[in-house]
Write an enzyme that holds these catalytic residues in place. Structure first.
Site, PDB file in Angstrom:
ATOM      1  N   SER A 197      -5.077  10.532   8.357  1.00  0.00           N
ATOM      2  CA  SER A 197      -4.152  10.192   9.430  1.00  0.00           C
ATOM      3  C   SER A 197      -4.454  10.997  10.696  1.00  0.00           C
ATOM      4  O   SER A 197      -4.249  10.517  11.813  1.00  0.00           O
ATOM      5  CB  SER A 197      -2.702  10.463   8.989  1.00  0.00           C
ATOM      6  OG  SER A 197      -2.357   9.653   7.882  1.00  0.00           O
TER       7      SER A 197
ATOM      8  N   GLN B  44      10.624  -4.900 -13.583  1.00  0.00           N
ATOM      9  CA  GLN B  44      11.921  -4.693 -14.219  1.00  0.00           C
ATOM     10  C   GLN B  44      12.476  -5.994 -14.795  1.00  0.00           C
ATOM     11  O   GLN B  44      13.039  -6.013 -15.895  1.00  0.00           O
ATOM     12  CB  GLN B  44      12.911  -4.111 -13.196  1.00  0.00           C
ATOM     13  CG  GLN B  44      14.216  -3.630 -13.797  1.00  0.00           C
ATOM     14  CD  GLN B  44      14.037  -2.408 -14.686  1.00  0.00           C
ATOM     15  OE1 GLN B  44      13.070  -1.669 -14.529  1.00  0.00           O
ATOM     16  NE2 GLN B  44      14.953  -2.201 -15.611  1.00  0.00           N
TER      17      GLN B  44
ATOM     18  N   GLU C 199      -4.809   2.391   6.293  1.00  0.00           N
ATOM     19  CA  GLU C 199      -4.609   2.026   7.704  1.00  0.00           C
ATOM     20  C   GLU C 199      -3.288   2.567   8.243  1.00  0.00           C
ATOM     21  O   GLU C 199      -2.536   1.879   8.930  1.00  0.00           O
ATOM     22  CB  GLU C 199      -4.702   0.510   7.913  1.00  0.00           C
ATOM     23  CG  GLU C 199      -4.896   0.180   9.376  1.00  0.00           C
ATOM     24  CD  GLU C 199      -5.648  -1.115   9.634  1.00  0.00           C
ATOM     25  OE1 GLU C 199      -5.623  -1.575  10.775  1.00  0.00           O
ATOM     26  OE2 GLU C 199      -6.271  -1.645   8.696  1.00  0.00           O
TER      27      GLU C 199
END
Length: 409
Positions: A136, A362, A389
């Site tokens: 990042s 679930q 990204e």
């Protein structure tokens, strides 16, 4: 400029249905096998090339769709089939966009066709940006490109990581530092031609999800490339660096918006569309299961606890698609993302994919936890959307800074 509309035209519907047929008939039946093998699905990529899906022409047509919806429609349908295989098919596009965005007409004409090859000789390309200490934080990038004026060559050194198709690609596009003093504005992009000495594959990563997509390190050790492999050319680079130095020296110069971050912002809706495809796939599996699975003498969808989950899953998926379409249309229309609409679409769609696939597991109960049903794989695959990204945290930072008027570095 095309008007914004939610009604697809006949050409878009035809392409969507064609892609869906390929995803349903070719990608999905092979998904479990290639997930287990954790290998690049070359036969599937070749099938895509034979019918024109894996080709420069097809992606160019979708990219230049005036409504902006060509790419998100493509991503949603292919990733509905399977995220790992789909990423193997579209991963080359990351490098192609890098050349299209920064290269000269001659460079585009030379390198982009080589990235795809043809149906008889399929090629891949790789975009190399992230590094072990620079994900990042692109300002922490360390890969260096030094110009050897006597030989008109660039010498590249460094290690790239998390590279889709890294090391197995025919062509690599590498982002490197040319002027460390300028931070992110001192970066440039280079094409590393096939067979360049000094480029090698490092570690191949064994991943939680998208296992059919090859992800590896790319190591550059005194890799020499011709001067013409600098995307945009030396003259353009020198002019850009000179402007960056002037701005850095001027009052408030550091607040100039980073051009690379603006590029990422424009491309993020495509990742959002990938997430929408995975979410939609999981929702559809859960819906079908809830309609046919009986407990206590009736289908489980008759229980509010299940029905309400499905209602939320469908609502979130549709809402995510709308955000992706809005941002995609804005980008095609040249409208600025004044509220970081690109990041909004990627953030919401990514989080939706994780939530919807978890709810699908679930609803299927014990079956959802096994590899006999695809929702287990979809849930593993969905985790990547909140990471690559730009993580969800970075998307929130971009949105918050945009709303507050702060610079995005």
């Amino acid at each position: 400029m095309a008007e914004f509309t939610l009604e697809l035209n006949d050409d878009q519907k035809q392409v969507r249905d064609w892609l869906h047929g390929f995803a349903a008939d070719v990608i999905r039946p092979a998904a479990a096998e290639w997930d287990e093998r954790e290998e690049t699905p070359w036969p599937i990529i070749q099938e895509a090339a034979k019918i024109g899906i894996y080709s420069l022409d097809f992606y160019a047509q979708q990219y230049f769709d005036p409504t902006g919806l060509g790419i998100p429609l493509t991503m949603e349908e292919l990733f509905w089939g399977d995220a790992g295989i789909a990423l193997s098919i579209v991963g080359t596009g990351l490098a192609a966009v890098g050349v299209l965005a920064n290269g000269t007409d001659e460079q585009i004409g030379t390198w982009v066709p080589q990235m795809y090859g043809d149906a008889d000789d399929v090629k891949l390309a790789a975009f190399c940006s992230s590094e072990p200490d620079a994900g990042s934080d692109v300002a922490a990038m360390r890969t260096r490109a030094v110009y050897d004026e006597a030989k008109d060559e660039w010498v590249l050194n460094g290690t790239k990581t998390w590279v889709t198709n890294g090391g197995i690609a025919h062509v690599h596009v590498v982002v490197a530092v040319v002027d460390p003093a300028l931070g992110t504005k001192g970066h440039a992009s280079f094409v590393v031609p096939p067979g360049t000495p000094g480029l090698s594959q490092g570690q191949k990563f064994r991943k939680h999800g998208i296992r059919a997509s090859h992800t590896a390190e790319v190591v550059l050790e005194d890799a020499r490339i011709p001067g013409h492999c600098l995307l945009g050319g030396k003259e353009k680079l020198d002019e850009r660096l000179a402007r960056a130095r002037e701005r850095a020296a001027a009052p408030g110069g550091e607040r100039v918006r980073n051009a690379a971050m603006a590029t990422f912002e424009a491309s993020r809706p495509a990742v959002g569309a990938m997430a929408v495809g995975t979410a939609r796939a999981a929702y559809e599996v859960a819906l079908d299961y809830a309609r046919t699975r009986t407990q206590f003498g009736r289908p489980i969808i008759d229980n509010q606890g299940i029905a309400f989950q499905l209602a939320d899953m469908r609502t979130r998926t549709d809402a995510a698609r709308l955000l992706v379409w809005r941002a995609s249309w804005m980008a095609a229309a040249g409208r600025p993302f004044e509220a970081a609409e690109g990041s909004m679409s990627k953030l919401y769609a990514s989080e939706t994919a994780k939530e919807v696939t978890a709810q699908a597991v679930q609803i299927l109960g014990g079956n959802g936890y096994t590899r006999e049903y695809p929702v287990e794989r979809m849930h593993r695959d969905s985790a990547i959307y909140t990471i690559f990204e730009g993580t969800s945290e970075i998307q929130r930072l971009v949105i918050a800074r945009t709303l507050s008027g702060m610079p995005i570095r």
